[in-house]
Design a protein around this motif. Structure first.
Motif, PDB file in Angstrom:
ATOM      1  N   GLY A  84      21.457 -41.232   8.619  1.00  0.00           N
ATOM      2  CA  GLY A  84      22.575 -40.925   7.915  1.00  0.00           C
ATOM      3  C   GLY A  84      23.196 -39.543   7.927  1.00  0.00           C
ATOM      4  N   TYR A  85      22.103 -38.533   8.002  1.00  0.00           N
ATOM      5  CA  TYR A  85      22.379 -36.958   7.882  1.00  0.00           C
ATOM      6  C   TYR A  85      23.213 -36.754   9.303  1.00  0.00           C
ATOM      7  N   ALA A  86      22.665 -37.304  10.337  1.00  0.00           N
ATOM      8  CA  ALA A  86      23.570 -36.895  11.601  1.00  0.00           C
ATOM      9  C   ALA A  86      24.826 -37.455  11.542  1.00  0.00           C
ATOM     10  N   LEU A  87      25.050 -38.706  10.856  1.00  0.00           N
ATOM     11  CA  LEU A  87      26.412 -39.442  10.902  1.00  0.00           C
ATOM     12  C   LEU A  87      27.468 -38.407   9.982  1.00  0.00           C
ATOM     13  N   ALA A  88      26.805 -38.057   8.742  1.00  0.00           N
ATOM     14  CA  ALA A  88      27.405 -37.107   7.752  1.00  0.00           C
ATOM     15  C   ALA A  88      27.772 -35.944   8.374  1.00  0.00           C
ATOM     16  N   LYS A  89      26.989 -35.352   9.298  1.00  0.00           N
ATOM     17  CA  LYS A  89      27.325 -33.985  10.014  1.00  0.00           C
ATOM     18  C   LYS A  89      28.409 -34.166  11.100  1.00  0.00           C
ATOM     19  N   ASP A  90      28.492 -35.347  11.813  1.00  0.00           N
ATOM     20  CA  ASP A  90      29.349 -35.586  13.120  1.00  0.00           C
ATOM     21  C   ASP A  90      30.765 -36.006  12.158  1.00  0.00           C
ATOM     22  N   LEU A  91      30.514 -36.588  11.129  1.00  0.00           N
ATOM     23  CA  LEU A  91      31.912 -37.034  10.374  1.00  0.00           C
ATOM     24  C   LEU A  91      32.508 -35.760   9.451  1.00  0.00           C
ATOM     25  N   GLY A  92      31.806 -34.816   9.202  1.00  0.00           N
ATOM     26  CA  GLY A  92      32.106 -33.751   8.577  1.00  0.00           C
ATOM     27  C   GLY A  92      32.038 -34.394   6.626  1.00  0.00           C
ATOM     28  N   LYS A  93      31.471 -35.464   6.341  1.00  0.00           N
ATOM     29  CA  LYS A  93      31.534 -35.673   5.113  1.00  0.00           C
ATOM     30  C   LYS A  93      30.265 -35.529   4.313  1.00  0.00           C
TER      31      LYS A  93
ATOM     32  N   ARG B 142      16.338 -49.039  10.502  1.00  0.00           N
ATOM     33  CA  ARG B 142      14.868 -49.099  10.707  1.00  0.00           C
ATOM     34  C   ARG B 142      14.241 -47.922  10.287  1.00  0.00           C
ATOM     35  N   GLU B 143      13.000 -47.809   9.875  1.00  0.00           N
ATOM     36  CA  GLU B 143      12.142 -46.671   9.384  1.00  0.00           C
ATOM     37  C   GLU B 143      11.961 -45.783  10.562  1.00  0.00           C
ATOM     38  N   ASP B 144      12.118 -44.574  10.522  1.00  0.00           N
ATOM     39  CA  ASP B 144      11.744 -43.771  11.502  1.00  0.00           C
ATOM     40  C   ASP B 144      11.154 -42.491  10.584  1.00  0.00           C
ATOM     41  N   GLY B 145       9.779 -42.549  10.419  1.00  0.00           N
ATOM     42  CA  GLY B 145       9.075 -41.477   9.699  1.00  0.00           C
ATOM     43  C   GLY B 145       9.685 -41.668   8.104  1.00  0.00           C
ATOM     44  N   ARG B 146      10.306 -40.507   7.765  1.00  0.00           N
ATOM     45  CA  ARG B 146      11.137 -40.573   6.481  1.00  0.00           C
ATOM     46  C   ARG B 146      12.352 -40.739   6.177  1.00  0.00           C
ATOM     47  N   ARG B 147      12.957 -41.191   7.453  1.00  0.00           N
ATOM     48  CA  ARG B 147      14.398 -41.399   7.648  1.00  0.00           C
ATOM     49  C   ARG B 147      14.758 -42.830   8.087  1.00  0.00           C
TER      50      ARG B 147
END
Length: 78
Positions: free
Chosen positions: A23-32, A53-58
């Motif tokens: 989600g963080y990468a998506l927010a950054k890519d979208l500027g949101k 899917r879970e990947d560590g804490r993300r």
């Protein structure tokens, strides 16, 4: 009533079509802002367009078959 695919949701689906992302990468890519993107992701997941899917804490999000088919149909209609 089904989920309305807004421009923001379509952009999320298009980015996930390139590669799975958290989600963080998506927010950054979208500027949101993160909360806005996570709200969209939750709605898309509940409607069956994406899965996580879970990947560590993300959580890492990717398209489901429904999400892929929806993008294909929209691109064919352009």
């Amino acid at each position: 009533m089904g989920l309305t695919l807004t421009d923001a949701k379509r952009r999320i689906l298009s980015l996930l079509d390139e590669e799975p992302r958290h989600g963080y990468a998506l927010a950054k890519d979208l500027g949101k802002q993160g909360p806005t993107v996570y709200e969209h992701l939750q709605e898309l997941e509940e409607a069956g367009y994406v899965e996580s899917r879970e990947d560590g804490r993300r959580k890492v999000y990717s398209l489901t078959e429904r999400g892929e088919l929806t993008l294909q149909a929209e691109r064919a209609g352009e």
